[in-house]
Every structure is written in structure tokens, then in C-alpha cells.
Design a protein around this motif. Structure first.
Motif: not given
Length: 358
Positions: A57-68, A110-113, A132-139
């Protein structure tokens, strides 16, 4: 204030009158919980919503740069949630509006378009006023952000998603150590995780020197604590170690110079250096650490700190692959019966591995 007025999307910040960096810690504090009924999110008395644990159901949006965000990526891998929660990775740099998906073909997730994480926030909150921060969980189905509250997001992957953990997943939040972990977690956040930012974004000499002293007092505390024990709490790796790791692994490459946290490098602190090497060599830690993207983010995005946006070539990080000697303290990374994660899923490997990571 509209979101487009934020001048630091990845690291929301404010300045106190004395020039001290003050992090904006107000997040979307909805949660994904095992006891939430299937279907739509359930309103809670505190005004938040609980969303049901549901594979796919969910997609974890992250960035390898961000420690959080890196914390969430590590925990997802250690828990074996790769086939349960998909992973989207924003690029290392962004503008004032949002993290962008410039690493994906066409610059679109590719998933959220969507080309910008900002869209997932606006899909749920059209007038979202914060960073607008990462990580974020998106439906995935609605393309709406669920939560960006990184401490509870990570904790819930450990505690609430247990029915979907891989066999042999480690216990990263043992009940017998919970009280001590919470105490240390709070100290790590205020003094080290956020302490490096307090140095880097200080607005006055006085604020910087005060932040510098606090940071090094805390790093000396960690160096001393790890002189007599293998891990921060208990005999195995816990969530607390993950919290420290994501700051330590960025320290020599970024925080030492870019954030002027320059008393020592981690390589010059024997216990922290051995500890960092051991964690880095565990699956889930080093194989999710992209130093190129880390350096690009800090040195290019933080134009106030680095106006030329020149990204340094060094330092030489190959020492992270050398023997660490932490076995001498006893204990082991994970308890008996725990297994290490398998190979990285296809498409989740590092785009910019260092030579010693190949």
C-alpha cells in the motif's frame, strides 16, 4: 508561510535571535499501525490518523543524501520489508520547492508518476505550509503523503510491521532496554544528530562556538562509552546505533569541514572509528551509503555555507572496509537466531559506489 517560501526543503530551519540554529520539528504525525482497521485511516483523539499496516500500500520516499531518511532505509532492509514497502529515491540535490526524482528516467518516480515529492504533500494538504522532507511514507494508490514524522515512521517499521518482517529479523527495540534507549536517543538527537547542523548553520560566532562545544562534549561521551562496550545499548545492534551511525558515516566527508565540526575526524577517535567500521560492514549499513550523493547534497544545496558549490574529491574512505576489532568487547551484531538480510533487491544498489564498495 507557503511551502515555496521555505528556503531549506531538506532541513527545515529557523534562527533564534542569538543566531542559534533551531530545527523545525513539526511533522505530519500520522502513523501506520497494526491495530488500525483495514480500509481508510482512522481518526484519533489527538487529531492524527492511524493507517492500517498493509503490504503493497505504501511507498517509502527517501534520499541517500539525508541522514534522517537513511535511518528508514536501513531499518526497512534489516526488517526485510523490501517486498512489502516499496522504495523511491529522490536525487541528492533540490531547489526551494521540493526534493525531485531526477535519478529516475524522465525525472519521474516510476510508481507515483510525479516529478516532485511536493506533489504528494499537496495531494493531501493543498496548502501544506512546512518543509517538504524525507523520509516520507506515501500511499501509492492516492499518491498522498501519509507521514513524514521520521522518528515514529522508523520505530513503527520495527514494532508495527512485525507480521511482515523476514524470518530472523533482528529485534532493534528490545523491551528490556527501551527506557535506556529513549534516554540516549534524545541525547543523540539534541547533541549529535542535530548538533552538527547547529554548528553548520549557526548565525553568529558565539552561537557556533557554543554549538561546537556541545557537539564535542557529546562525541567525547560516545567515544568514552564505546571504550567499554561494543554497542551503545545492550549486546547487540539496536535502533540507537542506527541513529548514531547515520551521523558518524557523514562526519569526515561532510560535517568535519562543511559544518566546521573540525576538532577531530572520526578516524582519529579509536572507539568511534572501530564502531563505525563494524556497522558499515554489516548488510543494510554500508550498502545503503552513497558518499557521492551525500557530498553532492551538502556541498551543492547549502549555498550559504558553500557559495562555490564545489564538491570535494576526498576524503579517502577506504578505511571503512578494514578490520574493526570490536569483537574484543564480546557480544555480536544480532542475537542468536537472527539472520542477516539477503542481497539488495534489483534496482536498489548504489548508483555511485566507492571502489571499496564494489
Amino acid at each position: 508561510m507557503s511551502t515555496t517560501d521555505k528556503d531549506w526543503v531538506g532541513d527545515p530551519r529557523n534562527a533564534s535571535p542569538d543566531g542559534e540554529f533551531v530545527r523545525d520539528t513539526t511533522y505530519i504525525d500520522d502513523r501506520i499501525t497494526a491495530d488500525a482497521p483495514a480500509g481508510q485511516p482512522t481518526a484519533q483523539e489527538d487529531g492524527t490518523f492511524h493507517w492500517p499496516v498493509e503490504a503493497g500500500r505504501y511507498r517509502l520516499i527517501a534520499a541517500r543524501a539525508c541522514p534522517w531518511a537513511h535511518r528508514a532505509v536501513i531499518v526497512r532492509r534489516l526488517m526485510g520489508l523490501e517486498d512489502v514497502i516499496s522504495l523511491g529515491l529522490a536525487g541528492p540535490t533540490h531547489d526551494v520547492r521540493s526534493w525531485t526524482f531526477d535519478l529516475d528516467p524522465g525525472g519521474v518516480d516510476p510508481v507515483l508518476d510525479i516529478p516532485r515529492l511536493q506533489e504528494a504533500y499537496f495531494n493531501r494538504f493543498p496548502d501544506y505550509p512546512r518543509g517538504i522532507t524525507v523520509p516520507a511514507m506515501v500511499e501509492e494508490s492516492s499518491k498522498k503523503v501519509v507521514t513524514n514524522d521520521f522518528p515514529s515512521l522508523v520505530r513503527d517499521m520495527i514494532i508495527e510491521w512485525t507480521d511482515h518482517h523476514r524470518p530472523g529479523a533482528p529485534n532493534l527495540y528490545p523491551a528490556e532496554h527501551a527506557e535506556e534507549m529513549e534516554e540516549i536517543n534524545k541525547y543523540l538527537f539534541t547533541e549529535i544528530n542535530n548538533g552538527v547542523y547547529r554548528c553548520g548553520f549557526a548565525g553568529t560566532q558565539e552561537a557556533y562556538e557554543a554549538a561546537y562545544e556541545r557537539l564535542w562534549n557529546a562525541l567525547d561521551w560516545a567515544e568514552e562509552r564505546l571504550s567499554a562496550r561494543r554497542y551503545l545499548v545492550g549486546d547487540h545492534v539496536t535502533e540507537t546505533d542506527i541513529r548514531l551511525f547515520t551521523t558518524l558515516v557523514r562526519f569526515d566527508a561532510v560535517y568535519h569541514g562543511h559544518f566546521k565540526a573540525s576538532r577531530n575526524k572520526i578516524t582519529e577517535m579509536p572507539n568511534l572509528w572501530g564502531y563505525l567500521r563494524e556497522l558499515f560492514q554489516l548488510p543494510g549499513f554500508g550498502d545503503t551509503t552513497d558518499f557521492t550523493e551525500i557530498k553532492q547534497h551538502y556541498y551543492i544545496v547549502h549555498k550559504e555555507v558553500n557559495p562555490t558549490q564545489i564538491v570535494p574529491v576526498g576524503p579517502d574512505l577506504s578505511g571503512l572496509a578494514t578490520p574493526h576489532g570490536r569483537e574484543a568487547f564480546g557480544g555480536q551484531p544480532f542475537a542468536d537466531g537472527t539472520t542477516l538480510p539477503g542481497p539488495l533487491p534489483e534496482g536498489e544498489g548504489l548508483k555511485n559506489p566507492e571502489p571499496f564498495q564494489k
